[in-house]
Design a protein around this motif. Structure first.
Motif, short mmCIF file in Angstrom:
data_model
loop_
_atom_site.label_atom_id
_atom_site.label_comp_id
_atom_site.label_asym_id
_atom_site.label_seq_id
_atom_site.Cartn_x
_atom_site.Cartn_y
_atom_site.Cartn_z
N ARG A 1 -1.51 46.78 19.18
CA ARG A 1 -1.61 46.07 20.46
C ARG A 1 -0.90 46.84 21.57
O ARG A 1 -1.43 46.96 22.68
N GLU A 2 0.29 47.36 21.27
CA GLU A 2 1.01 48.16 22.27
C GLU A 2 0.26 49.45 22.59
O GLU A 2 0.18 49.85 23.76
N GLU B 1 5.59 44.35 27.74
CA GLU B 1 4.99 43.04 27.96
C GLU B 1 5.07 42.61 29.42
O GLU B 1 4.36 41.68 29.82
N LEU C 1 3.42 43.77 11.99
CA LEU C 1 3.98 44.84 12.81
C LEU C 1 2.92 45.89 13.15
O LEU C 1 2.93 46.47 14.24
N TYR D 1 -0.17 45.25 13.60
CA TYR D 1 -0.95 44.64 14.69
C TYR D 1 -0.22 44.80 16.01
O TYR D 1 -0.84 45.14 17.04
N GLU D 2 1.09 44.55 16.02
CA GLU D 2 1.86 44.69 17.25
C GLU D 2 1.82 46.12 17.77
O GLU D 2 1.71 46.35 18.98
N LYS D 3 1.94 47.09 16.86
CA LYS D 3 1.88 48.50 17.27
C LYS D 3 0.51 48.83 17.84
O LYS D 3 0.39 49.51 18.87
N SER E 1 8.05 48.71 17.85
CA SER E 1 7.21 48.43 16.68
C SER E 1 7.22 49.59 15.68
O SER E 1 7.16 49.36 14.47
#
Length: 440
Positions: free
Chosen positions: A137-138, A436, A131, A133-135, A252
Motif C-alpha cells: 500500500r505504501e 498517511e 505487513l 499489504y501495508e508495504k 513496514s
C-alpha cells in the motif's frame, strides 16, 4: 508569478479538452488503494492467512471418521494353531469368504507440541501478510504520488511554454511590422519563426508526454482508461516542508523483517520439538459381519449377524532415530534465522542512510528551488525589459532572442528544481512514517 499561476490554472482546467474530472492527489491515492489489482491480491492473501489459522486450529479438535468396507476373499486365508489339546498336532481354521465392517474411528491429539507451534507460525504468517499489504500500500502511494507530481510538473511546463509562445507570437508580429516598414531585416523574422517553431515542438512533446503520464496514472489507479482526467495546479507559494523527526522504527520494511525473524525462530523451534513425544487419544466403534456365501446376506441367521467391537485407547509416539534428518533441518533453520537478522540490520542501515541523504538533499533542493525561482522571475523581467526596448528600436533582435533563451533555460531549471524539491519531501514523508498525511 501570479500571472504564471493563473495561466497554469487555466491550462490545467482546459487540458485535456475532453477532461471530465479534475483529481486531487488525495483522490488519486484513495482510488488507487481501493481499485489497484495488485493490492487486491494482497488483501486476498490476508483472507487466505485467516483460513490457514483455522486449518491449524482444526488439528487440535477430535477427528472422527466413518468407515465401511466389504471384502470378497475368493482365496480365503487360513490360520494354523496348536491343536495338541484336541488330539491333533495342528488346528487349521479357514476364514469365511465374505466379510463386511462399518463404524466410527476417533483420533485426537492430547499433547503434540509441534501442532501448537504450527498454529503460532500460522498466526505469525497472518501478521506478515498484513505487513506485506501495508508495504504494498505504501509503495502504491509512493508510485501514485511520484506520477502525480511528475504530471503536475509537465503541466507546469506546458503552461510556461504556452506563455512563451504567446510572447514570441507578439514579437513575431512586431518584427514583421518592422520588416514591412524597413526597420528590420528578413533574417530577424526568420529567427523569430525558428524559435517559435521550436517552442511549438516543445509544447507538442510536453502535451504528448502528459497524455502518456496520465494514462499510466490511470492504469496504476485502475481508473477507466476511456475517461479523461486532469490534475490540480501547483501552488508554488505554499510548500510545507517535512518535519525531520528521524527515521521511523515502525516502517513496514522493518516491521516485516522483524516478523520474518520471529517466523524463522518459531520454525527452528518446531523442528526441535520434533524430538518430543506426542500423545493421542484413539477410539473406535465398529460392527463386523462374516458369511461363506453372498446370498446369506439377505437371510436372517447367524451367517449375517453383526458383531460389535468398540474400544478407546492412548497412543504414545516417541521419536528415537530419524537418520539425522531433524539435525540437518535444525542447522539450516539456524542459518535462516541468522540471515533474517543480517537482512534486518542491513535494511535498517540502508534506510538510515537514505534518511540522512534525503535530509541533506532537502536542504539543497530547497536552496536550489528558491534560487531557481528567483532566477526565473529575474530572467522574465529582463526579457520584458529587452522586449520593450526592442519595440522602441533600442535593443536588437539578437539581444531579445538571447534573453528569451536565458529565460527558457531559467524556466526549465525552475520546474526541475521544483519537482526535485517535492520528490525529496515525498521520500522524507515515507522515511519518517508520515506518508498517511497525503490522505488528509
Amino acid at each position: 508569478m501570479k500571472r504564471l499561476l493563473l495561466t497554469f490554472a487555466v491550462t490545467c482546467s482546459l487540458f485535456p479538452l475532453k477532461a471530465q474530472e479534475v483529481l486531487t492527489l488525495e483522490q488519486c491515492l484513495k482510488i488507487g488503494i481501493e481499485n489497484n489489482l495488485s493490492l487486491e491480491a494482497r488483501r486476498n492473501d490476508i483472507r487466505k492467512g485467516k483460513h490457514t489459522i483455522s486449518e491449524n486450529r482444526a488439528k487440535l479438535l477430535p477427528q472422527i471418521t466413518a468407515t465401511a468396507s466389504f471384502n470378497d476373499n475368493f482365496n480365503p486365508p487360513v490360520s494354523v494353531t496348536d491343536g495338541s489339546a484336541y488330539g491333533n498336532p495342528y488346528n487349521v481354521t479357514h476364514t469365511l469368504q465374505y466379510n463386511a465392517s462399518a463404524g466410527l474411528q476417533l483420533q485426537m491429539p492430547l499433547y503434540n507440541q509441534t501442532i501448537y507451534t504450527a498454529l503460532s507460525i500460522a498466526e505469525t504468517m497472518d501478521k506478515i501478510n498484513g505487513l506485506s499489504y501495508e508495504k504494498a500500500r505504501e509503495d502504491l502511494m509512493m508510485q501514485i504520488a511520484q506520477m502525480y507530481y511528475l504530471g503536475q510538473s509537465t503541466s507546469e511546463q506546458i503552461a510556461i511554454v504556452k506563455e512563451n509562445i504567446r510572447r514570441l507570437e507578439e514579437l513575431r508580429d512586431i518584427t514583421t511590422a518592422f520588416f514591412d516598414n524597413g526597420m528590420a531585416m528578413e533574417v530577424d523574422v526568420k529567427r523569430v519563426n525558428i524559435n517559435l517553431e521550436n517552442l511549438q515542438v516543445q509544447y507538442d512533446n510536453a502535451v504528448s508526454m502528459l497524455t502518456q503520464q496520465l494514462n499510466l496514472l490511470k492504469y496504476v489507479m485502475d481508473y477507466p482508461a476511456e475517461k479523461e482526467i486532469a490534475l490540480t495546479p501547483v501552488d508554488t507559494e505554499h510548500i510545507t516542508p517535512v518535519a525531520l523527526s528521524g527515521l521511523s522504527e515502525n516502517l513496514s520494511e522493518l516491521q516485516l523483517l522483524r516478523q520474518q525473524g520471529t517466523l524463522a525462530e518459531k520454525q527452528q523451534k518446531m523442528i526441535s520439538q520434533g524430538y518430543l513425544p506426542s500423545l493421542s487419544l484413539t477410539g473406535n466403534f465398529m460392527y463386523s459381519a462374516f458369511t461363506d456365501k453372498a446370498k446369506n446376506w439377505f437371510h436372517s441367521g447367524p451367517s449375517n449377524h453383526w458383531y460389535n467391537s468398540s474400544g478407546i485407547g492412548l497412543t504414545l509416539r516417541i521419536p528415537v532415530f530419524d537418520g539425522f534428518d531433524k539435525r540437518s533441518k535444525l542447522r539450516k533453520a539456524r542459518i535462516d534465522t541468522e540471515n533474517v537478522k543480517l537482512a534486518y540490520e542491513n535494511t535498517r542501515k540502508n534506510l538510515q542512510t537514505q534518511y540522512l541523504n534525503a535530509t541533506n538533499e532537502l536542504m539543497n533542493s530547497q536552496r536550489n528551488f528558491t534560487k531557481q525561482k528567483d532566477n526565473y522571475l529575474l530572467a522574465e523581467d529582463v526579457y520584458e525589459v529587452t522586449s520593450d526596448r526592442y519595440r522602441e528600436g533600442i535593443a536588437s533582435m539578437t539581444e531579445v532572442l538571447q534573453d528569451e533563451m536565458r529565460m527558457s533555460e531559467a524556466q526549465n531549471n525552475y520546474v526541475t528544481a521544483h519537482y526535485n524539491y517535492r520528490m525529496t519531501n515525498l521520500s522524507l514523508l515515507k522515511l519518517t512514517g508520515n506518508l498517511e498525511t497525503l490522505l488528509k
